[in-house]
Scaffold this motif. Structure first.
Motif, short mmCIF file in Angstrom:
data_model
loop_
_atom_site.label_atom_id
_atom_site.label_comp_id
_atom_site.label_asym_id
_atom_site.label_seq_id
_atom_site.Cartn_x
_atom_site.Cartn_y
_atom_site.Cartn_z
N LEU A 1 16.28 -5.05 -30.37
CA LEU A 1 16.15 -6.14 -29.42
C LEU A 1 15.09 -5.86 -28.36
N MET A 2 15.15 -4.67 -27.74
CA MET A 2 14.34 -4.41 -26.55
C MET A 2 12.86 -4.24 -26.85
N TYR A 3 12.52 -3.60 -27.95
CA TYR A 3 11.09 -3.32 -28.16
C TYR A 3 10.53 -3.90 -29.45
N GLU A 4 11.27 -4.81 -30.09
CA GLU A 4 10.73 -5.56 -31.21
C GLU A 4 10.99 -7.06 -31.02
N CYS A 5 12.26 -7.43 -30.96
CA CYS A 5 12.60 -8.86 -30.90
C CYS A 5 12.19 -9.53 -29.59
N TYR B 1 7.49 -0.34 -12.81
CA TYR B 1 7.67 -0.96 -14.11
C TYR B 1 8.38 -0.06 -15.10
N VAL B 2 9.00 -0.72 -16.08
CA VAL B 2 9.67 -0.05 -17.21
C VAL B 2 9.02 -0.60 -18.48
N VAL B 3 8.75 0.27 -19.43
CA VAL B 3 8.14 -0.15 -20.69
C VAL B 3 9.07 0.19 -21.85
N ALA B 4 9.28 -0.79 -22.72
CA ALA B 4 10.00 -0.59 -23.99
C ALA B 4 8.96 -0.70 -25.09
N ILE B 5 8.91 0.28 -25.98
CA ILE B 5 7.80 0.31 -26.94
C ILE B 5 8.22 0.81 -28.31
N ASP B 6 7.66 0.19 -29.32
CA ASP B 6 7.68 0.70 -30.69
C ASP B 6 6.26 1.19 -30.94
N PRO B 7 6.02 2.49 -30.83
CA PRO B 7 4.65 2.99 -30.86
C PRO B 7 3.89 2.68 -32.15
N LEU B 8 4.59 2.71 -33.29
CA LEU B 8 3.90 2.43 -34.55
C LEU B 8 4.86 1.77 -35.52
N ASP B 9 4.89 0.47 -35.50
CA ASP B 9 5.76 -0.32 -36.36
C ASP B 9 5.19 -0.37 -37.78
N TYR C 1 1.43 -6.93 -28.56
CA TYR C 1 1.38 -6.06 -29.73
C TYR C 1 -0.07 -5.76 -30.06
N VAL C 2 -0.25 -4.67 -30.78
CA VAL C 2 -1.56 -4.31 -31.32
C VAL C 2 -1.39 -4.24 -32.83
N ILE C 3 -2.29 -4.87 -33.57
CA ILE C 3 -2.24 -4.80 -35.02
C ILE C 3 -3.46 -4.04 -35.51
N TYR C 4 -3.19 -3.01 -36.32
CA TYR C 4 -4.25 -2.18 -36.88
C TYR C 4 -4.42 -2.59 -38.33
N GLY D 1 1.34 -1.68 -36.69
CA GLY D 1 1.12 -2.15 -35.33
C GLY D 1 1.92 -1.42 -34.26
N THR D 2 1.66 -1.78 -33.03
CA THR D 2 2.38 -1.32 -31.85
C THR D 2 2.95 -2.55 -31.16
N ILE D 3 4.21 -2.46 -30.70
CA ILE D 3 4.84 -3.57 -29.97
C ILE D 3 5.31 -3.03 -28.63
N PHE D 4 5.04 -3.78 -27.56
CA PHE D 4 5.46 -3.31 -26.24
C PHE D 4 6.00 -4.45 -25.38
N SER D 5 6.88 -4.08 -24.47
CA SER D 5 7.50 -5.02 -23.54
C SER D 5 7.51 -4.38 -22.16
N ILE D 6 7.19 -5.16 -21.13
CA ILE D 6 7.11 -4.64 -19.77
C ILE D 6 8.09 -5.39 -18.87
N TYR D 7 8.91 -4.63 -18.16
CA TYR D 7 9.88 -5.18 -17.22
C TYR D 7 9.61 -4.61 -15.83
N ARG D 8 9.94 -5.37 -14.81
CA ARG D 8 9.91 -4.85 -13.46
C ARG D 8 11.25 -4.16 -13.20
#
Length: 351
Positions: free
Chosen positions: A275-279, A114-122, A167-170, A134-141
């Motif tokens: 695009l990759m780790y938010e939209c 897997y490949v992960v695209a992430i915005d660790p702390l938006d 996503y995780v919202i704090y 928050g945190t936003i993440f996307s997972i690709y094979r």
């Protein structure tokens, strides 16, 4: 005494839910399940750091900029370290792209699928004023062969190739919301037990709404179609709600109905969001919940990314509102192009 109340169930934990739903995953080998647990673990750690940030001097600016040219906050750096460490130690991820790093991050797990695209702390600039982030993440094979490092091709897949996103919202409570392509579910963190519990099963966003979220400070440089849609919202007495934290604005509109817009502007001609780790991850979530996401004329998840940190405009939320915005944009674009077409026709006729 009512003994029945003493025996009430606590709820379904995230771990138990993932195990029960494993058969829904396209590749039900347990690796994606473990990857989601790794992300949840890192989110718990980041949640702890956020909650004590004002007490141990980890709020405020870090003193450097990320690849986007934005000032990094101390918690940006901490969250980035925590998520990368969790994903590297988990073993399922070969490569990571993060908002906070210029280059792809090779985890050393070359067998990872897997490949992960992430915005660790938006929205981290809002930490100092105690606003939800928050945190936003996307997972690709991965598309490259296993046994070697991940490639650029692994990190530039269209959103339609996502196998999971979330996503995780704090905020007033900490929630993790995710999808694997079989609906959207939300889990609230119970601090005393250290567990995420299912609190929002099968989230469905309203088909329409009365909230629009856009930074009107840039209104002078909105395209005519965007300006027309904002005016339409005002004419219909919509409520303007803009927090400045993407996850917080998106989460509210997902649950209550509405539209979030970050269009192209003079300052950000390609939009501001990545695009990759938010939209893409939020587009995957909103579509699974019955909503819609586009760049104003094209489905977000069908855009072919050219770079891992590519930016794009976004119109995301309730389906009816996104389609209304698209229609007005198309109408004004057509009106703009019509005089040029007529002029060209006259020239051709004269010839």
């Amino acid at each position: 005494m009512d003994h029945n109340k003493l025996a009430l169930p606590v709820g379904t934990t995230l771990d138990r839910f993932i195990m029960r739903k494993q058969e829904d995953f396209p590749y039900a080998t347990g690796e994606l399940s473990q990857l989601l647990r790794d992300i949840a673990l890192a989110a718990k750690i980041v949640n702890r750091e956020i909650n004590r940030s004002g007490l141990i001097d980890i709020a405020g600016a870090y003193g450097s900029q990320n690849i986007q040219g934005e000032d990094q906050q101390k918690l940006d750096v901490i969250a980035n370290i925590r998520f990368i460490r969790a994903l590297r130690n988990g073993g399922e991820v070969c490569t990571i792209i993060s908002e906070e790093d210029d280059e792809m991050i090779q985890t050393g797990n070359n067998q990872g699928k897997y490949v992960v695209a992430i915005d660790p702390l938006d929205g981290s600039s809002n930490i100092d004023v105690n606003v939800s982030i928050g945190t936003i993440f996307s997972i690709y094979r991965r598309v490259s062969p296993t046994g070697r490092e991940g490639t650029v091709a692994d990190c530039q897949q269209p959103g339609t190739h996502q196998v999971a996103a979330g996503y995780v919202i704090y905020g007033s409570s900490t929630m993790m919301v995710y999808t694997t392509g079989n609906g959207v579910n939300g889990f609230t963190y119970e601090h005393s037990l250290g567990e995420f519990f299912l609190s929002h099963p099968d989230i469905q966003t309203p088909k329409t709404g009365t909230v629009y979220s856009i930074n009107e400070g840039s209104s002078e440089s909105f395209a005519p179609g965007v300006a027309a849609f904002v005016k339409q919202c005002k004419d219909q007495h919509f409520s303007a709600r803009y927090i400045g934290s993407l996850v917080a604005d998106f989460h509210r509109n997902l649950l209550k109905g509405g539209i979030y817009i970050y269009p192209a502007t003079a300052k950000s001609p390609n939009g501001k969001l990545r695009l990759m780790y938010e939209c893409n991850p939020l587009a995957f979530i909103v579509e699974q919940a019955g909503g819609k996401s586009s760049n104003g004329n094209r489905r977000t998840m069908e855009i072919e990314p050219q770079t891992p940190h590519e930016r794009c405009p976004v119109f995301i939320g309730s389906k009816d509102l996104v389609e209304q915005a698209e229609a007005l944009i198309a109408l004004h674009l057509q009106a703009k192009e019509q005089p040029a077409k007529e002029a060209k026709t006259k020239v051709d006729t004269a010839k």
